[in-house]
Write a protein that holds these residues in place. Structure first.
Motif, short mmCIF file in Angstrom:
data_model
loop_
_atom_site.label_atom_id
_atom_site.label_comp_id
_atom_site.label_asym_id
_atom_site.label_seq_id
_atom_site.Cartn_x
_atom_site.Cartn_y
_atom_site.Cartn_z
N PRO A 44 10.98 3.55 -10.71
CA PRO A 44 11.07 4.76 -11.52
C PRO A 44 12.28 5.61 -11.13
CG PRO A 44 8.84 4.47 -10.66
CD PRO A 44 9.72 3.48 -9.96
N ALA A 45 12.77 6.38 -12.06
CA ALA A 45 13.90 7.27 -11.80
C ALA A 45 13.57 8.20 -10.64
CB ALA A 45 14.22 8.08 -13.05
N GLY A 46 14.54 8.37 -9.74
CA GLY A 46 14.38 9.26 -8.60
C GLY A 46 13.80 8.59 -7.37
N TRP A 47 13.34 7.35 -7.48
CA TRP A 47 12.80 6.63 -6.32
C TRP A 47 13.93 5.90 -5.62
CZ3 TRP A 47 7.35 4.25 -6.31
CH2 TRP A 47 6.42 5.18 -6.79
N PRO A 48 13.75 5.57 -4.34
CA PRO A 48 14.78 4.78 -3.66
C PRO A 48 14.98 3.44 -4.38
CG PRO A 48 13.15 5.58 -2.09
CD PRO A 48 12.63 5.90 -3.47
N PRO A 49 16.20 3.01 -4.49
CA PRO A 49 16.46 1.73 -5.18
C PRO A 49 15.95 0.56 -4.34
CG PRO A 49 18.45 2.52 -4.15
CD PRO A 49 17.42 3.60 -3.96
N PRO A 50 15.81 -0.61 -4.97
CA PRO A 50 15.46 -1.81 -4.21
C PRO A 50 16.53 -2.08 -3.14
CG PRO A 50 15.32 -2.23 -6.56
CD PRO A 50 15.97 -0.89 -6.39
N ARG A 51 16.14 -2.84 -2.15
CA ARG A 51 17.12 -3.25 -1.14
C ARG A 51 18.28 -3.92 -1.86
NH1 ARG A 51 15.60 -4.99 4.37
NH2 ARG A 51 16.95 -6.71 3.84
N SER A 52 19.47 -3.66 -1.41
CA SER A 52 20.64 -4.18 -2.11
C SER A 52 20.94 -5.64 -1.80
CB SER A 52 21.87 -3.33 -1.77
OG SER A 52 22.11 -3.38 -0.37
N ASP A 53 20.45 -6.15 -0.68
CA ASP A 53 20.74 -7.55 -0.37
C ASP A 53 19.83 -8.47 -1.17
OD1 ASP A 53 18.46 -6.82 0.98
OD2 ASP A 53 19.02 -7.72 2.88
N ALA A 54 20.32 -9.64 -1.43
CA ALA A 54 19.59 -10.60 -2.25
C ALA A 54 18.45 -11.27 -1.50
CB ALA A 54 20.55 -11.66 -2.78
N MET A 103 0.82 -1.22 0.00
CA MET A 103 0.00 0.00 0.00
C MET A 103 0.85 1.27 0.00
SD MET A 103 -3.23 -0.89 2.46
CE MET A 103 -2.36 -1.63 3.84
N THR A 104 2.14 1.13 0.27
CA THR A 104 2.99 2.32 0.33
C THR A 104 3.48 2.71 -1.07
OG1 THR A 104 5.07 1.10 0.64
CG2 THR A 104 3.78 1.63 2.63
N ALA A 105 3.92 3.94 -1.20
CA ALA A 105 4.37 4.45 -2.49
C ALA A 105 5.53 3.64 -3.06
CB ALA A 105 4.77 5.92 -2.37
N TYR A 106 6.48 3.24 -2.20
CA TYR A 106 7.67 2.55 -2.69
C TYR A 106 7.52 1.03 -2.67
CZ TYR A 106 9.78 7.15 -2.15
OH TYR A 106 10.06 8.49 -2.23
N GLY A 107 6.45 0.50 -2.12
CA GLY A 107 6.21 -0.93 -2.14
C GLY A 107 7.23 -1.73 -1.35
N ARG A 108 7.48 -2.93 -1.80
CA ARG A 108 8.35 -3.87 -1.09
C ARG A 108 9.84 -3.55 -1.26
NH1 ARG A 108 5.39 -9.71 -2.13
NH2 ARG A 108 3.27 -8.91 -1.89
N ARG A 109 10.16 -2.81 -2.26
CA ARG A 109 11.55 -2.47 -2.58
C ARG A 109 12.40 -3.72 -2.80
NH1 ARG A 109 13.89 2.04 1.13
NH2 ARG A 109 15.54 1.81 -0.39
N GLU A 110 11.82 -4.68 -3.51
CA GLU A 110 12.54 -5.90 -3.85
C GLU A 110 13.13 -5.76 -5.25
OE1 GLU A 110 9.91 -9.22 -3.27
OE2 GLU A 110 9.91 -8.96 -1.10
N ALA A 111 14.16 -6.53 -5.52
CA ALA A 111 14.91 -6.41 -6.77
C ALA A 111 14.05 -6.61 -8.01
CB ALA A 111 16.07 -7.41 -6.77
N TRP A 112 12.98 -7.38 -7.94
CA TRP A 112 12.14 -7.65 -9.10
C TRP A 112 11.25 -6.48 -9.50
CZ3 TRP A 112 6.99 -7.12 -8.10
CH2 TRP A 112 6.58 -7.25 -6.79
N GLN A 113 11.10 -5.48 -8.61
CA GLN A 113 10.20 -4.37 -8.88
C GLN A 113 10.82 -3.37 -9.85
OE1 GLN A 113 9.26 -3.88 -4.37
NE2 GLN A 113 7.77 -2.66 -5.51
#
Length: 196
Positions: free
Chosen positions: A160-170, A147-157
């Protein structure tokens, strides 16, 4: 619906019990088959099982609908229950180490399955089975993150440019060598020693 042996023996707090006993007199049972890495430390135990099982807390709502929830750990009771206690969980806990073959057969056990059973008098029937992404029904974390703007922040997502990157750990369930949910317990000084 498939009938299973209601007399399969598990190990609980008071010793051997049957699958039928795990129902605690209720009509239905939801059983989570928590993976266990025999001979490994708490830090090396299953991060996915820790994530999912740790989110099942208030059982009274299930009980009010004649449903029992129980963890059927795939490891020995005496060691695995210390893990449950370290994590601060109060769900019913049993060892299915010697019963897993009878209850799961040759199905994949990783990720750990969630199985539903129905009791009819002294007979037990398996009515549902899932693993993998199907386990998301056990957690509220993903639903809230979705429900949040950035979602799960998983590598598969797609990010968009300017958003926080996915979590760096696998591994989204583990950080600094441990399942994420263990860190508050370690920081609070709880012992994670699983030895006798």
């Amino acid at each position: 619906m498939v009938e299973v042996d209601a007399t399969v023996t598990l190990i609980g707090e008071k010793g051997p019990v049957t699958l039928l006993d795990v129902f605690e007199g209720r009509e239905q049972l939801i059983a989570y088959f928590h993976m266990w890495h025999v001979g490994h430390s708490a830090a090396e135990q299953c991060e996915g099982c820790t994530f999912f099982n740790g989110q099942v807390r208030e059982l009274s709502n299930l009980h009010s609908r004649d449903v029992t929830y129980a963890t059927l750990c795939q490891g020995p009771y005496d060691v695995s229950v210390r893990y449950r206690d370290f994590m601060g969980w109060d769900v019913p806990w049993y060892s299915a180490q010697d019963a897993a073959d009878a209850l799961l057969g040759d199905r994949q056990r990783s990720p750990a399955p969630l199985v539903c059973y129905l009791r009819h008098e002294d007979r037990v029937f398996e009515t549902y089975w899932t693993s993998g992404r199907g386990l998301e029904a056990m957690d509220n974390t993903y639903g809230l993150l979705d429900m949040t703007a950035y979602g799960r922040r998983e590598a598969w997502q797609d990010t968009p440019a300017g958003w926080p990157p996915p979590r760096s750990d696998a591994n989204p369930f583990r950080t600094n060598g441990r399942p994420i949910a263990q860190w508050p317990r370690v920081d609070a000084g709880r012992s994670d020693d699983l030895s006798t």
